[in-house]
Structure formats: C-alpha cells, structure tokens
Design an enzyme around this catalytic site. Structure first.
Site, short mmCIF file in Angstrom:
data_model
loop_
_atom_site.label_atom_id
_atom_site.label_comp_id
_atom_site.label_asym_id
_atom_site.label_seq_id
_atom_site.Cartn_x
_atom_site.Cartn_y
_atom_site.Cartn_z
CG HIS A 537 45.69 70.22 37.90
ND1 HIS A 537 45.04 69.90 39.26
CD2 HIS A 537 46.47 70.95 37.90
CE1 HIS A 537 45.70 70.71 40.02
NE2 HIS A 537 46.58 71.35 39.53
N PRO A 564 31.98 68.61 52.97
CG PRO A 564 33.32 70.28 52.23
CD PRO A 564 33.33 68.79 52.54
#
Length: 887
Positions: A537, A564
């Site tokens: 991106h 996480p």
C-alpha cells in the site's frame, strides 16, 4: 530545500518534472531482477512488487495481495526467521498467467542460484481473494515450478501453499498435482487453515498436518448440497435470563455516550439501501445481486449503472432465478434524477478519471451519502481535494484503493466478499456481532473468514483503502460501531505508516470507546529490514519510529486493546474475546438459519466442473482464451520471433502444423503470382463496377470473389484431383489425355486464352524454378509437364497454366515434405485448400482495384451501347413470323 514527488502523478507532471525514472531506495542499488519486475509492473494493470533483502536467505515468499504480503513477512520475522527472509514481494490485482509465470520464474531463479545445505522454503501464500481466479494465477506458478524442477530438487526446496478465493478448489488441486509431479515436498492448504499457519510449519515451529481436503467440491457449501451451517460458530450458551441481559445491555448503553448518535448516523447502509455503479462492471454488479438474494432482500441493491462511453440502454442480469433489466445511463445527472432513493455510488472509474468523476458525484450531496472509490494510485493532491470537499458536504468516502465494504444481510460494495460460495462460508448473508475496519481490501475477505470461524460472524466490515490519504479514517468507522448497539466487539487491522491508530489509543484511554477492541497493526517486519521497503500500500511506510507497526501495537496494548503477539494468533485472540462476551451475556448467539438457495452462474459452474454443456462450435486452429493468441498451438510471439511470415501463418491456420521453411516461401510465392491479372478478368471487373457504384470495400471484394469458379480461378482443386488420380492409378500421360477426351471433359489446369508455347507464362516459370531448387521431388508436376507436351502438340495454347502448375506442385509439397500422411493430403485436396490459395492471393488484387477506383474518384460505371448487341427487334420479328406460320 527538498521535495518529495508523488509518483502516482507522473502521468500528469512528467513533462514538468523531467524525471526519467524514480530512484531506488536510498543506500542501495536495484537488482536486475527488481528492475525487471518493476518494468513488468508498469506495463501491467496488476500489481507486481519485488525487493531482495537477503539473497542467501532460506525463506522465499511469493504472496498474493498487498496486505497479505506484509503479514507473511511479519509472521516470518515474529516467529524468529528474520535472518532467513530472502525477499519481500507481492502479486495482486488479477495478474495474467504469463505475468504470474514471469514473476514466479524470477523468484525461483534467485532462490535456486546458490544452494544451502539446510535446504530452502518457498511460501506461496495469500488471503482469500475477492475476484482473482486462483486457479488461473496458479497456472503461471505451476509453469515456472515445472521449468525449475531439477533446480528445486538440487536446492532441497520445500513448498508451502495456502490460498482461498474464486476457484481455489481447482487451484489447490493443480498445486497438489504439481507437487507430485515435481517430486519435492509440497504442503497445500485452503481457507480452513489460518492464513499464516504455513509460516510456522516452514520454520519448523509447528508440525505439518496432512494437507486437508481444501479442494472439496463446491457442492458441500453451495446450492447443490446441505449447508454446513454450524461447523464453525462457537456458541457458548449463557444461563443468564434474557430479561436481565437485555436490562444490563440497556444500562450499559445509556452511560456510553451513544445517545449522541442516531441510527441514520451509525448505519451507512441498511436492507433497503440502493446504489449506482459508475463503470460497466457487469461481474461486480451480478455479484452484488447474488448477495442481495442470499440476504433475502426483496429488491436489488443496484438501481442502475453509469457508463459515459455508451448510450442509454439496458443490460439483462439475474436477481435470483429472475432475469431483470438494469438501466445503463450515459449521463450521471439522468441517473441521479431517475433514482431519488439512491444514497450510494460505487465508482470503478480509472485512476485518471476518478478525480473529476468523484467531484461530479459530490455535487449531488443532498442525495448521495456514501461514495466508494475503488481505483488505486490517484495522485495524492487530488485525493486531498476530494476528501476536503466530501467533509464539507457530509459525504462519507470509502477508499481510494479499496475493495469496499460489506454489511451482512444488507448490502455489499462491488467485489467485496468474493464469490457467493465464500459469502456463504463466511456467513455474510446475515449479521453477526463483530464489526471490523481495515486498510487492506484484500485482507477484508480474510477477516470475514477469521471472524466467521471464531465468532458468530461479521456485523459490518469496511476497508478504508491502502492509499496514503483515505477518505474516511479508522475512527470515523469505529465511532459508528461504538454507537451501534448491535455491534458487540470491534476488530482493527492497522498497518505501518501514519498515526491514525493513535487516535484509537486516545479514544480507548479517554473512555470514548467502551467496547472490546481487538487490534493488530501489520508491518512489524519493517523493524528487521536493513533497507527501505515500499510495502503493497502507498501509505505503508514509516517516516518515524512512532509510525512503526510495533510502536502502534504496543500503544494499543497498553490502553487495554486486545493485541496478539503476531497475526498468527489474531484468530485465537478474537475467539477469546468473543467467548468472554458470550459468557457475560453481552452476546447471545442465535440459532443459525440457512441462506436461501441462489443459482450459480452457468459459466462459473462450468469452470468449476459442476455442469457440462455440448459446444455449438469446434475450432482446431486458433485459441484466443489464454494470455497469448495461439495459431495451431503456437504462440503469436513465437510466430513473429521465428519470422514464419504469411506462409507460416497459412501453414498453421490452414494445415494445423508447421512445415519446412521452403514450403512457407512457396505459399507466399503462390500468393504473389495469383494476386492480380489485370482489370479485364471477370473478378477484377466486378470489383471495379461495384466500387464505382459507391459500395464499400467488403461489398466490392465480395462481388469479385463470387466470380471465382471452374472458368475463372477455381480450377486448382479439380486440377489437383484429376492429375493425382491419373498418376496414382499408373496411367501414362497419353492414356490420361485420351480418357479425358473420350469423357468429353476438359483437363483442369491446361490451357490459356493468351499465353502459349511461343508466349510462355512467366508465373509458371517462376514457380517451376523455385520448386526445382527447393522441393525434394516433383513427380506430379513432372507428370503434368508430360501431359502438356501432348496437349500443345494439338494447340500451342494448351499449356500447363498457373492453376495447373500451383495445383500439381502443391500436391508434391503435401506428399514429399513428410508433413502429411497420404490420407491427410487427400483430405486437404478434397476440402478445397488449393482454391483457397487463389482466393487469398486474388483478394489482394481485388482490394487494390477497389482502392485504385476510389483514389481516382471514378463515377458510376455505365456500359457503352456500342458494346452491347441488342437483339430485341430480331426477337420480335422472329416471334411475329412464328405466329404467321402458326395461323
């Protein structure tokens, strides 16, 4: 003073900038392979990226998707493989088979250049594609793997594959078969396996399970069988009474600041939302209509299509089993006025036209509330202007550089969610309790999968876009989710670059966001790279430590978001938070309802191998379906590279095979000598008359071609049959001539109106000389010459003419080159291939006569009276005398 140029604006500013090419990252030179992929990328509508990090590394990545490519690199580094990661790269945007082949071949060439005693690993990974045909892209990779079979074995390469999306079942089957053929370890998984699980297997951190049946038939989860509706939804029942849960829920809402939002503010779409699609994207529109039916919508979500390149018309698409008309408008104003209920525009405008078309859309802000811009690479200055105007007018922009978003049970944008089988697997036909926001459009489908496996499903999901300046931010959507009582938890997939994620940190810290937030920022691998890498991106580039993914993840974790340790654990974290919410009564799982049956498109079902249909036509000479046009199986590039010429093309298209080079030259010589024979012959005459009557090229050419027959130019086939039959039966030339005379038949290919023994046809001489110099043997032509000696002894003009010469020499060509069997040669003569030579050659001349008449501006032709024998008076007199005799 320094300035940074926006390379997406190169098409606008290149003349002003005078920059021949954008340089490589500071401190390093580009590898030739990187330059090759960059050049391939620039010539392609797809996205192809390659950065070589460590050419001696053991872990090589070939990943589909901009977001997925970053995540796989992250996971390698997070699991301790940073020193072994060899490259960063991606292929996305539906690259063609040949482009994928070149990309894969480049990586395999680098990978197998230098052996490593410990062996090497190739990860062929990716998320669940929205619209890319997985089987098609895998074909290019399989070709490359096949080319490198021995090198892969020599380098002790193990291959790990994980992919999902349209036709993934067939794609994974192809990969499995390829692994068996190559004789190298290959482990293949589909969307039932967490996306990055294969990284841990490749690094030896987790055992490799048996490859699951990821290529199972679509029948297991689509129309043709029972829906497996409960297989993936964790449903921990709550013992708390329903009334108490509802009361607690209401109390929680009252103190959360949600009273400032109305449903119109936090819902961009509902079950009655309708849109206009800008651009003739038929496949995307049909996908939206199929989604509508799976959601049990009573009316289609697409009201019409805007296509500036065509006049107003209708296209026929399907809404369930019913065929409907979808109007197509040339003018945006007409479409908006015709459909006052439309509140959303989905723009598939190109990056060059997206700015102007979006500005036009914003002028209808009293009606339009959401505009989704799919195009990637819009110049950043233009994007800022769009965003500023949209903010002023109160319009939400989704994108640019997005696949869009989805609200299960209500509405989806374009290709979001992929094919219908994936929509059903991810339970997008009905709402769940989890809302997510992501930059990556490709990863939104993976999030749909992860959320559906670990919770009761998605309530809403949006991909804000991967360009540097998206029209709406993470917080714009998170605030909506936070205010919506039906959203129970929020998932955020951020990424390296920018500081938007810190707005989420502040909102959690201040209590503005009170719902559970699971977050992960991709791009942690950037901490391990020694060189600047531009990820998939445009906005994925950290300009300071604050913008790194690791810093963002730490900040989110510190304020209480569930973060996480790596993307590998994202599904587990989502599941844990979901189960906790179920146990506290915040989420009450509902019984699963199967979706209605929606018909599958016939062409897609056929590609998946679910149905079969007898074809209407058979073609054995040309195939345009692949990446390159094939003539009798020979790629066009090879035809040009080997300089096969017109003769070679005729050999491939007419005879379905290659022939010796001299055969190509002979065919071309036949075209040369038959191209024209002056304006007086019947075909040329007809062409000229028709051209002078003002008719077009095709009509004039056809009128000339229709004169070709036994008396003019059409004698080649019959000449070949007559001479071949006599020669094959062992008749002497004299016996052949006598037989034809006794049967009152002309010998086709013998005789000329002008040429004779004393005035030979130089075309025949040229053909004979060429054959003598190049043909292995010319027995039939020699036989025809013996016949000529007999016929010219009667009349000097009964020579072997150009038709007979070509016919007999071509038969010798068919028989003597070894390219054809006797049966094949006879079949070719019988079906008319020799007359085709005259037709092809003489068409050149007829076209020349047509152009000549047009160039000379000749008027309508009228035949002169003095060249016509008028018999009218004679006929009348004869009739009159007959009547007198009768009376």
């Amino acid at each position: 003073m320094a300035a940074k140029l926006d390379d997406t604006a190169d098409y606008l500013c290149s003349d002003k900038w005078q920059v021949s090419e954008f340089p490589a990252p500071f401190g390093r030179k580009s590898w030739p392979e990187e330059e090759f992929i960059k050049d391939l990328d620039e010539k392609s509508g797809a996205s192809l990226k390659l950065t070589i990090l460590n050419p001696d590394g053991r872990m090589w990545l070939m990943v589909a998707g901009g977001g997925a490519s970053v995540i796989f690199s992250d996971t390698v580094c997070d699991l301790g493989g940073a020193d072994e990661i060899a490259n960063y790269g991606e292929y996305s945007g539906a690259p063609s088979e040949s482009q994928t082949y070149e990309y894969a071949k480049t990586i395999l060439g680098l990978m197998t250049r230098k052996p490593n005693e410990a062996g090497k690993c190739l990860i062929i990974g990716g998320g669940i594609a929205n619209f890319t045909n997985v089987a098609s892209t895998f074909k290019g990779i399989v070709r490359a793997l096949t080319d490198f079979k021995q090198q892969l074995i020599n380098n002790k390469v193990s291959i790990y594959v994980r992919r999902g999306g349209p036709n993934y079942q067939e794609g994974l089957k192809v990969m499995k078969n390829c692994g068996d053929m190559l004789g190298v370890p290959m482990h293949v998984f589909g969307p039932e396996m967490h996306m990055t699980a294969i990284v841990g297997m490749a690094l030896g951190k987790v055992p490799v399970p048996n490859s699951t049946d990821s290529g199972s038939s679509l029948k297991d989860n689509f129309l043709f069988g029972k829906h497996d509706i409960d297989r993936r939804t964790p449903q921990t029942p709550s013992t708390e009474p329903c009334e108490k849960r509802a009361r607690n829920e209401l109390e929680k809402r009252m103190g959360s600041g949600k009273e400032h939002y109305s449903p119109d503010q936090y819902n961009l779409y509902d079950k009655d939302t309708t849109c206009l699609v800008y651009g003739l994207q038929i496949k995307a529109v049909q996908g939206m209509l199929d989604f509508d039916c799976s959601c049990r919508r009573s009316t289609p979500s697409v009201a019409g299509i805007i296509n500036p390149f065509s006049a107003n018309h209708n296209i026929r698409l399907y809404f369930g089993h019913k065929e409907i008309n979808v109007p197509v408008y040339k003018n945006m104003d007409d479409a908006i006025k015709k459909h006052p209920a439309v509140s959303v525009i989905i723009s598939f405008a190109s990056l060059r036209s997206a700015f102007s078309s979006t500005i036009s859309m914003l002028s209808y802000s009293k009606q339009i509330k959401v505009i989704s811009i799919i195009a990637e690479g819009i110049p950043e200055n233009m994007t800022k202007k769009i965003n500023k105007l949209a903010l002023e007018k109160g319009v939400s922009i989704v994108g640019p550089a997005t696949v869009g978003g989805v609200k299960p049970g209500c509405f989806k944008i374009g290709n979001t969610g992929g094919m219908l089988d994936n929509i059903l697997k991810s339970k997008l036909y009905r709402p769940g309790s989890v809302a997510y926001v992501s930059r990556s459009g490709g990863m939104s489908n993976e999030l749909n999968n992860i959320v559906s496996i670990n919770t009761n499903g998605v309530y809403e999901g949006v991909a804000i876009g991967g360009d540097r300046y998206p029209g709406t931010s993470f917080m714009d959507h998170i605030k909506r989710y936070n205010a919506n009582p039906d959203v129970k938890m929020i998932v955020v997939l951020g990424e390296v670059g920018g500081v938007e994620e810190y707005d989420i940190v502040s909102a959690i810290k201040s209590g503005e966001i009170r719902k559970s937030v699971v977050a992960w920022c991709i791009g942690t691998c950037g901490d391990y790279f020694s060189t600047e890498v531009q990820f998939g991106h445009a906005g994925s580039n950290a300009n300071s430590k604050l913008e790194t993914a690791s810093a963002k993840n730490m900040a989110l974790r510190q304020v209480g978001a569930y973060v996480p340790d790596s993307f590998d654990d994202l599904g587990k974290t989502i599941r844990k938070v979901y189960v906790d919410l179920v146990e506290t009564g915040e989420i009450v799982p509902e019984p699963e309802m199967p979706p209605p049956q929606v018909p599958i498109d016939f062409k897609w079902a056929q590609e998946l191998g679910l149905v079969r249909k007898q074809t209407s036509f058979i073609s054995g000479i040309c195939d345009e379906r692949g990446e390159e046009l094939l003539y009798a199986g020979v790629p066009m590039s090879e035809v040009i590279k080997e300089n096969l010429g017109v003769g070679g093309v005729i050999s491939l298209l007419w005879f379905q095979r290659r022939m010796p080079d001299f055969a190509y030259k002979f065919i071309e010589l036949c075209l040369i000598v038959t191209a024209d024979h002056g304006p007086a012959v019947s075909g040329a005459h007809n062409t000229i008359v028709t051209a002078r009557a003002g008719k077009d090229l095709v009509s004039s050419l056809t009128s000339g071609l229709l004169t070709i027959g036994d008396r003019f130019g059409g004698a080649l086939d019959e000449s070949a049959r007559q001479f071949s039959s006599a020669y094959d039966k062992g008749k002497t030339p004299l016996e052949f001539v006598n037989e034809m005379r006794n049967s009152h038949k002309y010998i086709q290919g013998i005789g000329h109106r002008v040429k004779s023994l004393n005035n030979p046809d130089m075309r025949v001489s040229a053909l004979a000389d060429f054959a003598k110099a190049n043909f292995p043997a010319t027995p039939l032509f020699n036989y025809a010459r013996q016949v000529e000696k007999i016929t010219t002894s009667k009349k000097p003009n009964l020579i072997l003419n150009v038709d007979g010469c070509i016919a007999t020499l071509f038969v010798d060509l068919l028989y003597q080159t070894g390219s054809f069997s006797i049966e094949e040669a006879r079949d070719l003569i019988d079906i008319g291939c020799l007359n085709a030579l005259f037709v092809a050659g003489r068409s050149i001349g007829f076209i020349g006569h047509y152009l000549d008449q047009k160039r000379l501006k000749q008027g309508l032709y009228r035949h002169p009276w003095d060249d016509i024998a008028y018999m009218t008076l004679e006929i009348v007199e004869n009739n009159s005398q007959s009547q007198k005799r009768t009376s």
